[in-house]
Design an enzyme around this catalytic site. Structure first.
Site, PDB file in Angstrom:
ATOM      1  N   GLU A   1       0.856  -1.200   0.000  1.00 49.50           N
ATOM      2  CA  GLU A   1       0.000   0.000   0.000  1.00 49.50           C
ATOM      3  C   GLU A   1       0.881   1.236   0.000  1.00 49.50           C
ATOM      4  O   GLU A   1       1.557   1.529   0.983  1.00 49.50           O
ATOM      5  CB  GLU A   1      -0.910  -0.006   1.243  1.00 49.50           C
ATOM      6  CG  GLU A   1      -1.728   1.272   1.370  1.00 49.50           C
ATOM      7  CD  GLU A   1      -2.462   1.376   2.710  1.00 49.50           C
ATOM      8  OE1 GLU A   1      -2.711   0.343   3.368  1.00 49.50           O
ATOM      9  OE2 GLU A   1      -2.768   2.517   3.113  1.00 49.50           O
TER      10      GLU A   1
ATOM     11  N   ARG B   1       0.437  10.411  -0.181  1.00 47.06           N
ATOM     12  CA  ARG B   1       0.781  11.501   0.733  1.00 47.06           C
ATOM     13  C   ARG B   1       1.983  12.290   0.250  1.00 47.06           C
ATOM     14  O   ARG B   1       2.563  13.062   1.005  1.00 47.06           O
ATOM     15  CB  ARG B   1       1.080  10.952   2.130  1.00 47.06           C
ATOM     16  CG  ARG B   1      -0.130  10.328   2.765  1.00 47.06           C
ATOM     17  CD  ARG B   1       0.130   9.904   4.193  1.00 47.06           C
ATOM     18  NE  ARG B   1      -0.831   8.885   4.549  1.00 47.06           N
ATOM     19  CZ  ARG B   1      -0.808   8.204   5.690  1.00 47.06           C
ATOM     20  NH1 ARG B   1       0.126   8.439   6.580  1.00 47.06           N
ATOM     21  NH2 ARG B   1      -1.719   7.299   5.933  1.00 47.06           N
TER      22      ARG B   1
ATOM     23  N   THR C   1      -4.498   6.076   1.557  1.00 48.10           N
ATOM     24  CA  THR C   1      -4.891   7.476   1.759  1.00 48.10           C
ATOM     25  C   THR C   1      -5.743   7.978   0.582  1.00 48.10           C
ATOM     26  O   THR C   1      -5.597   9.122   0.136  1.00 48.10           O
ATOM     27  CB  THR C   1      -3.664   8.398   2.002  1.00 48.10           C
ATOM     28  OG1 THR C   1      -2.717   7.709   2.832  1.00 48.10           O
ATOM     29  CG2 THR C   1      -4.065   9.667   2.726  1.00 48.10           C
TER      30      THR C   1
ATOM     31  N   LYS D   1     -10.787  -1.883   6.780  1.00 48.01           N
ATOM     32  CA  LYS D   1      -9.627  -1.444   7.560  1.00 48.01           C
ATOM     33  C   LYS D   1     -10.166  -0.860   8.867  1.00 48.01           C
ATOM     34  O   LYS D   1     -11.052   0.007   8.842  1.00 48.01           O
ATOM     35  CB  LYS D   1      -8.874  -0.387   6.745  1.00 48.01           C
ATOM     36  CG  LYS D   1      -7.842   0.419   7.519  1.00 48.01           C
ATOM     37  CD  LYS D   1      -7.065   1.324   6.567  1.00 48.01           C
ATOM     38  CE  LYS D   1      -6.254   2.367   7.323  1.00 48.01           C
ATOM     39  NZ  LYS D   1      -5.208   3.004   6.514  1.00 48.01           N
TER      40      LYS D   1
HETATM   41  C1  3PG Z   1      -1.525   5.165   8.349  1.00 44.58           C
HETATM   42  O1  3PG Z   1      -2.380   5.213   7.491  1.00 44.58           O
HETATM   43  O2  3PG Z   1      -0.837   6.117   8.729  1.00 44.58           O
HETATM   44  C2  3PG Z   1      -1.338   3.841   8.920  1.00 44.58           C
HETATM   45  O3  3PG Z   1      -2.331   3.595   9.814  1.00 44.58           O
HETATM   46  C3  3PG Z   1      -0.007   3.605   9.506  1.00 44.58           C
HETATM   47  O4  3PG Z   1      -0.058   3.689  10.854  1.00 44.58           O
HETATM   48  P1  3PG Z   1       1.246   3.318  11.671  1.00 44.58           P
HETATM   49  O5  3PG Z   1       2.316   4.263  11.221  1.00 44.58           O
HETATM   50  O6  3PG Z   1       0.848   3.505  13.108  1.00 44.58           O
HETATM   51  O7  3PG Z   1       1.578   1.878  11.330  1.00 44.58           O
END
Ligand code: 3PG
Length: 209
Positions: free
Chosen positions: A42, A46, A70, A130
């Site tokens: 994934e 961002r 995202t 999720k």
């Molecule tokens: C995110 O989308 O930022 C994920 O949930 C990652 O979270 P983490 O950095 O706590 O694994």
């Protein structure tokens, strides 16, 4: 590929959440994860180069299943598809994004954090969700509570998960995989330390034999 989002969980217990800021890192990172047994990737939308990274991985590492994280709008979903992404992950639930993904044939793993959001997603036919942000939104005990009214719904908890607590989540019957950024630390990517990332991927892969 199988268009059921749940099939994403059949490739391994952990879906890495990847934040990339240079296209040059995309292919070596994907290869490093694949070498450690992690196939579903994934890449979060961002950074300005995220879509180019997805395209580069889709082209050069066809054994990987790369998707976009995202995804916050219909336009994001379309752009992810156009870049060669094979699935989308959204941080929260949006019926518009779900409808768009259905229309363009892009499997969607949408985020939920409450019973109401699970109901909305399930009503739209989505049963692999999720759970985000997992640790902050109630963690393992919340997932146990959601199993009562939603026995058919499976979750991919993400947010605050690491090697230290992943097994507690993966032990739950309604958890089919979990997500996290711990496989791809920013400093390892910056240093091009691909062997470290392969080691982290191997450890994560071993969480479910
Ligand atoms: C995110 O989308 O930022 C994920 O949930 C990652 O979270 P983490 O950095 O706590 O694994």
């Amino acid at each position: 590929m199988n268009h059921s989002p749940l099939s994403l969980a059949s490739h391994g217990p952990v879906i890495p959440v990847i934040d990339l800021h240079s296209v040059d890192d995309a292919v070596p990172l994907a290869r490093a994860l694949l070498a450690g047994g992690v196939k579903v990737l994934e890449v979060t939308l961002r950074s300005p180069v995220a879509l180019a990274c997805i395209a580069a991985i889709a082209r050069a590492v066809p054994q990987a299943i790369v998707g976009a994280g995202t995804v916050r709008s219909v336009a994001d979903a379309q752009a992810a598809r156009d870049a060669g992404g094979r699935f989308a992950v959204s941080p929260g639930y949006s019926a518009a994004i779900a409808a768009a993904c259905r229309r363009i044939g892009l499997p969607l793993l949408p985020g939920v954090a409450t019973a109401g959001e699970v109901m909305a997603a399930a009503a739209d036919g989505l049963e692999f969700l999720k759970f985000f942000p997992a640790q902050q939104a109630g963690g393992v005990s919340m997932l146990k509570a959601l199993a009562g009214p939603f026995p058919e719904v499976a979750f991919c908890p993400t947010g605050g998960i690491s090697l230290a607590n992943a097994l507690e989540y993966l032990a739950l019957p309604n958890v089919k995989a979990c997500g996290g950024s711990w496989l791809t630390p920013t400093d390892a990517i910056a240093a091009g330390d691909w062997p470290r990332i392969t080691r982290l991927a191997r450890e994560a892969s071993a969480l479910r034999a």
